[in-house]
Design a protein around this motif. Structure first.
Motif, PDB file in Angstrom:
ATOM      1  N   TYR A 109       0.832  -1.208   0.000  1.00 28.50           N
ATOM      2  CA  TYR A 109       0.000   0.000   0.000  1.00 28.50           C
ATOM      3  C   TYR A 109       0.866   1.257   0.000  1.00 28.50           C
ATOM      4  CZ  TYR A 109      -3.299   3.593   1.352  1.00 28.50           C
ATOM      5  OH  TYR A 109      -4.045   4.735   1.375  1.00 28.50           O
ATOM      6  N   ALA A 110       1.829   1.324   0.904  1.00 30.44           N
ATOM      7  CA  ALA A 110       2.697   2.506   0.999  1.00 30.44           C
ATOM      8  C   ALA A 110       3.515   2.689  -0.278  1.00 30.44           C
ATOM      9  CB  ALA A 110       3.614   2.382   2.212  1.00 30.44           C
ATOM     10  N   PHE A 111       4.022   1.591  -0.822  1.00 30.99           N
ATOM     11  CA  PHE A 111       4.812   1.637  -2.049  1.00 30.99           C
ATOM     12  C   PHE A 111       3.989   2.211  -3.201  1.00 30.99           C
ATOM     13  CE2 PHE A 111       6.381  -0.935  -5.821  1.00 30.99           C
ATOM     14  CZ  PHE A 111       7.533  -0.202  -6.029  1.00 30.99           C
ATOM     15  N   MET A 112       2.788   1.719  -3.371  1.00 34.68           N
ATOM     16  CA  MET A 112       1.961   2.167  -4.488  1.00 34.68           C
ATOM     17  C   MET A 112       1.472   3.603  -4.287  1.00 34.68           C
ATOM     18  SD  MET A 112       2.270  -0.185  -6.642  1.00 34.68           S
ATOM     19  CE  MET A 112       1.011   0.060  -7.886  1.00 34.68           C
ATOM     20  N   GLN A 113       1.215   3.994  -3.057  1.00 34.51           N
ATOM     21  CA  GLN A 113       0.840   5.380  -2.790  1.00 34.51           C
ATOM     22  C   GLN A 113       1.993   6.316  -3.134  1.00 34.51           C
ATOM     23  OE1 GLN A 113      -2.230   6.798  -1.624  1.00 34.51           O
ATOM     24  NE2 GLN A 113      -2.764   4.807  -2.495  1.00 34.51           N
ATOM     25  N   GLU A 114       3.200   5.888  -2.820  1.00 33.51           N
ATOM     26  CA  GLU A 114       4.406   6.653  -3.152  1.00 33.51           C
ATOM     27  C   GLU A 114       4.520   6.870  -4.662  1.00 33.51           C
ATOM     28  OE1 GLU A 114       8.992   5.284  -3.143  1.00 33.51           O
ATOM     29  OE2 GLU A 114       8.017   5.149  -1.187  1.00 33.51           O
ATOM     30  N   LEU A 115       4.097   5.878  -5.428  1.00 34.59           N
ATOM     31  CA  LEU A 115       4.168   5.955  -6.884  1.00 34.59           C
ATOM     32  C   LEU A 115       2.954   6.635  -7.513  1.00 34.59           C
ATOM     33  CD1 LEU A 115       5.510   2.371  -7.726  1.00 34.59           C
ATOM     34  CD2 LEU A 115       6.813   4.488  -7.415  1.00 34.59           C
ATOM     35  N   GLY A 116       1.909   6.836  -6.736  1.00 37.50           N
ATOM     36  CA  GLY A 116       0.699   7.465  -7.260  1.00 37.50           C
ATOM     37  C   GLY A 116      -0.251   6.504  -7.947  1.00 37.50           C
ATOM     38  N   PHE A 117      -0.157   5.214  -7.587  1.00 37.80           N
ATOM     39  CA  PHE A 117      -1.044   4.202  -8.156  1.00 37.80           C
ATOM     40  C   PHE A 117      -1.872   3.556  -7.051  1.00 37.80           C
ATOM     41  CE2 PHE A 117       2.603   4.064 -11.175  1.00 37.80           C
ATOM     42  CZ  PHE A 117       1.923   4.430 -12.322  1.00 37.80           C
ATOM     43  N   ASP A 118      -2.915   2.866  -7.448  1.00 38.07           N
ATOM     44  CA  ASP A 118      -3.727   2.118  -6.501  1.00 38.07           C
ATOM     45  C   ASP A 118      -3.040   0.823  -6.121  1.00 38.07           C
ATOM     46  OD1 ASP A 118      -5.806   4.006  -6.588  1.00 38.07           O
ATOM     47  OD2 ASP A 118      -6.743   2.991  -8.292  1.00 38.07           O
ATOM     48  N   GLU A 119      -3.267   0.378  -4.901  1.00 35.89           N
ATOM     49  CA  GLU A 119      -2.693  -0.881  -4.427  1.00 35.89           C
ATOM     50  C   GLU A 119      -3.094  -2.046  -5.338  1.00 35.89           C
ATOM     51  OE1 GLU A 119      -2.499  -3.421  -0.251  1.00 35.89           O
ATOM     52  OE2 GLU A 119      -4.091  -1.952  -0.544  1.00 35.89           O
ATOM     53  N   SER A 120      -4.321  -2.026  -5.836  1.00 38.12           N
ATOM     54  CA  SER A 120      -4.805  -3.112  -6.686  1.00 38.12           C
ATOM     55  C   SER A 120      -3.992  -3.235  -7.977  1.00 38.12           C
ATOM     56  CB  SER A 120      -6.283  -2.922  -7.015  1.00 38.12           C
ATOM     57  OG  SER A 120      -6.481  -1.725  -7.744  1.00 38.12           O
ATOM     58  N   ASP A 121      -3.399  -2.124  -8.439  1.00 39.25           N
ATOM     59  CA  ASP A 121      -2.564  -2.176  -9.642  1.00 39.25           C
ATOM     60  C   ASP A 121      -1.333  -3.059  -9.434  1.00 39.25           C
ATOM     61  OD1 ASP A 121      -4.243  -0.453 -11.082  1.00 39.25           O
ATOM     62  OD2 ASP A 121      -3.188   1.328 -10.360  1.00 39.25           O
ATOM     63  N   PHE A 122      -0.813  -3.077  -8.217  1.00 39.14           N
ATOM     64  CA  PHE A 122       0.323  -3.942  -7.914  1.00 39.14           C
ATOM     65  C   PHE A 122      -0.084  -5.400  -8.041  1.00 39.14           C
ATOM     66  CE2 PHE A 122       2.927  -6.543  -5.165  1.00 39.14           C
ATOM     67  CZ  PHE A 122       4.216  -6.097  -5.426  1.00 39.14           C
ATOM     68  N   TYR A 123      -1.232  -5.730  -7.455  1.00 40.01           N
ATOM     69  CA  TYR A 123      -1.677  -7.124  -7.420  1.00 40.01           C
ATOM     70  C   TYR A 123      -2.133  -7.655  -8.779  1.00 40.01           C
ATOM     71  CZ  TYR A 123      -1.110  -6.743  -2.425  1.00 40.01           C
ATOM     72  OH  TYR A 123      -0.572  -6.566  -1.184  1.00 40.01           O
ATOM     73  N   LYS A 124      -2.298  -6.773  -9.739  1.00 41.55           N
ATOM     74  CA  LYS A 124      -2.569  -7.212 -11.110  1.00 41.55           C
ATOM     75  C   LYS A 124      -1.305  -7.780 -11.755  1.00 41.55           C
ATOM     76  CE  LYS A 124      -6.253  -3.874 -11.799  1.00 41.55           C
ATOM     77  NZ  LYS A 124      -6.621  -2.582 -12.399  1.00 41.55           N
ATOM     78  N   ASN A 125      -0.146  -7.457 -11.181  1.00 44.47           N
ATOM     79  CA  ASN A 125       1.141  -7.879 -11.729  1.00 44.47           C
ATOM     80  C   ASN A 125       1.878  -8.882 -10.853  1.00 44.47           C
ATOM     81  OD1 ASN A 125       1.646  -6.014 -14.186  1.00 44.47           O
ATOM     82  ND2 ASN A 125       0.889  -4.632 -12.603  1.00 44.47           N
ATOM     83  N   PHE A 126       1.782  -8.736  -9.543  1.00 42.24           N
ATOM     84  CA  PHE A 126       2.516  -9.581  -8.600  1.00 42.24           C
ATOM     85  C   PHE A 126       1.625  -9.924  -7.412  1.00 42.24           C
ATOM     86  CE2 PHE A 126       5.794  -6.778 -10.505  1.00 42.24           C
ATOM     87  CZ  PHE A 126       6.598  -7.737 -11.089  1.00 42.24           C
ATOM     88  N   SER A 127       1.925 -11.060  -6.779  1.00 40.67           N
ATOM     89  CA  SER A 127       1.164 -11.443  -5.585  1.00 40.67           C
ATOM     90  C   SER A 127       1.741 -10.808  -4.324  1.00 40.67           C
ATOM     91  CB  SER A 127       1.136 -12.970  -5.433  1.00 40.67           C
ATOM     92  OG  SER A 127       2.459 -13.461  -5.280  1.00 40.67           O
ATOM     93  N   GLY A 128       2.968 -10.331  -4.405  1.00 41.48           N
ATOM     94  CA  GLY A 128       3.612  -9.686  -3.262  1.00 41.48           C
ATOM     95  C   GLY A 128       5.046  -9.341  -3.616  1.00 41.48           C
ATOM     96  N   PHE A 129       5.763  -8.757  -2.651  1.00 42.86           N
ATOM     97  CA  PHE A 129       7.152  -8.374  -2.894  1.00 42.86           C
ATOM     98  C   PHE A 129       8.041  -9.582  -3.179  1.00 42.86           C
ATOM     99  CE2 PHE A 129       6.309  -4.361  -0.261  1.00 42.86           C
ATOM    100  CZ  PHE A 129       6.113  -3.581  -1.386  1.00 42.86           C
ATOM    101  N   ASP A 130       7.742 -10.722  -2.585  1.00 46.36           N
ATOM    102  CA  ASP A 130       8.548 -11.923  -2.842  1.00 46.36           C
ATOM    103  C   ASP A 130       8.524 -12.291  -4.323  1.00 46.36           C
ATOM    104  OD1 ASP A 130       9.260 -12.158  -0.184  1.00 46.36           O
ATOM    105  OD2 ASP A 130       7.728 -13.652   0.268  1.00 46.36           O
ATOM    106  N   GLN A 131       7.357 -12.246  -4.922  1.00 46.36           N
ATOM    107  CA  GLN A 131       7.248 -12.568  -6.343  1.00 46.36           C
ATOM    108  C   GLN A 131       7.928 -11.496  -7.195  1.00 46.36           C
ATOM    109  OE1 GLN A 131       3.343 -12.601  -8.139  1.00 46.36           O
ATOM    110  NE2 GLN A 131       4.039 -13.856  -9.856  1.00 46.36           N
ATOM    111  N   LEU A 132       7.779 -10.235  -6.828  1.00 46.23           N
ATOM    112  CA  LEU A 132       8.438  -9.157  -7.558  1.00 46.23           C
ATOM    113  C   LEU A 132       9.954  -9.352  -7.524  1.00 46.23           C
ATOM    114  CD1 LEU A 132       7.677  -5.398  -7.509  1.00 46.23           C
ATOM    115  CD2 LEU A 132       9.993  -6.190  -7.182  1.00 46.23           C
ATOM    116  N   GLU A 133      10.513  -9.652  -6.348  1.00 42.71           N
ATOM    117  CA  GLU A 133      11.957  -9.852  -6.217  1.00 42.71           C
ATOM    118  C   GLU A 133      12.435 -11.040  -7.043  1.00 42.71           C
ATOM    119  OE1 GLU A 133      12.478 -10.171  -2.000  1.00 42.71           O
ATOM    120  OE2 GLU A 133      12.108  -8.031  -1.693  1.00 42.71           O
TER     121      GLU A 133
END
Length: 67
Positions: free
Chosen positions: A34-58
Protein backbone atom coordinates in the motif's frame (compact mmCIF):
# COMPACT_ATOMS: atom_id res chain seq x y z
CA UNK A 1 -14.10 19.93 -25.32
CA UNK A 2 -11.65 18.54 -22.79
CA UNK A 3 -11.26 14.82 -22.50
CA UNK A 4 -10.33 12.99 -19.34
CA UNK A 5 -6.81 11.65 -19.37
CA UNK A 6 -6.70 7.96 -18.55
CA UNK A 7 -4.18 7.08 -15.86
CA UNK A 8 -1.48 4.73 -17.14
CA UNK A 9 -1.46 1.32 -15.51
CA UNK A 10 1.91 0.18 -14.13
CA UNK A 11 3.43 -2.91 -15.73
CA UNK A 12 5.88 -5.43 -14.28
CA UNK A 13 8.93 -3.64 -15.67
CA UNK A 14 7.92 -0.29 -14.17
CA UNK A 15 7.17 -1.82 -10.78
CA UNK A 16 10.49 -3.70 -10.73
CA UNK A 17 12.35 -0.50 -11.66
CA UNK A 18 10.60 1.56 -8.97
CA UNK A 19 11.08 -1.17 -6.36
CA UNK A 20 14.79 -1.40 -7.15
CA UNK A 21 15.12 2.38 -6.98
CA UNK A 22 13.34 2.43 -3.62
CA UNK A 23 15.67 -0.21 -2.16
CA UNK A 24 18.77 1.57 -3.48
CA UNK A 25 17.76 5.02 -2.23
CA UNK A 26 16.12 4.01 1.08
CA UNK A 27 18.39 1.10 1.96
CA UNK A 28 15.44 -1.20 2.60
CA UNK A 29 12.35 -2.56 0.85
CA UNK A 30 9.09 -0.60 1.15
CA UNK A 31 7.15 -1.22 4.36
CA UNK A 32 4.17 -2.64 2.49
CA UNK A 33 2.51 -2.72 -0.91
CA UNK A 34 0.00 0.00 0.00
CA UNK A 35 2.70 2.51 1.00
CA UNK A 36 4.81 1.64 -2.05
CA UNK A 37 1.96 2.17 -4.49
CA UNK A 38 0.84 5.38 -2.79
CA UNK A 39 4.41 6.65 -3.15
CA UNK A 40 4.17 5.96 -6.88
CA UNK A 41 0.70 7.47 -7.26
CA UNK A 42 -1.04 4.20 -8.16
CA UNK A 43 -3.73 2.12 -6.50
CA UNK A 44 -2.69 -0.88 -4.43
CA UNK A 45 -4.81 -3.11 -6.69
CA UNK A 46 -2.56 -2.18 -9.64
CA UNK A 47 0.32 -3.94 -7.91
CA UNK A 48 -1.68 -7.12 -7.42
CA UNK A 49 -2.57 -7.21 -11.11
CA UNK A 50 1.14 -7.88 -11.73
CA UNK A 51 2.52 -9.58 -8.60
CA UNK A 52 1.16 -11.44 -5.59
CA UNK A 53 3.61 -9.69 -3.26
CA UNK A 54 7.15 -8.37 -2.89
CA UNK A 55 8.55 -11.92 -2.84
CA UNK A 56 7.25 -12.57 -6.34
CA UNK A 57 8.44 -9.16 -7.56
CA UNK A 58 11.96 -9.85 -6.22
CA UNK A 59 12.06 -13.31 -7.82
CA UNK A 60 10.92 -11.88 -11.16
CA UNK A 61 13.50 -9.09 -10.88
CA UNK A 62 16.32 -11.57 -10.34
CA UNK A 63 15.17 -13.69 -13.30
CA UNK A 64 14.94 -10.57 -15.47
CA UNK A 65 18.27 -9.15 -14.26
CA UNK A 66 20.27 -12.35 -14.69
CA UNK A 67 18.61 -13.57 -17.90
Amino acid sequence: MATAKKKQQPNKELLMEKYSNHVLTQGRPPLNVYAFMQELGFDESDFYKNFSGFDQLEAEFLKHFFA
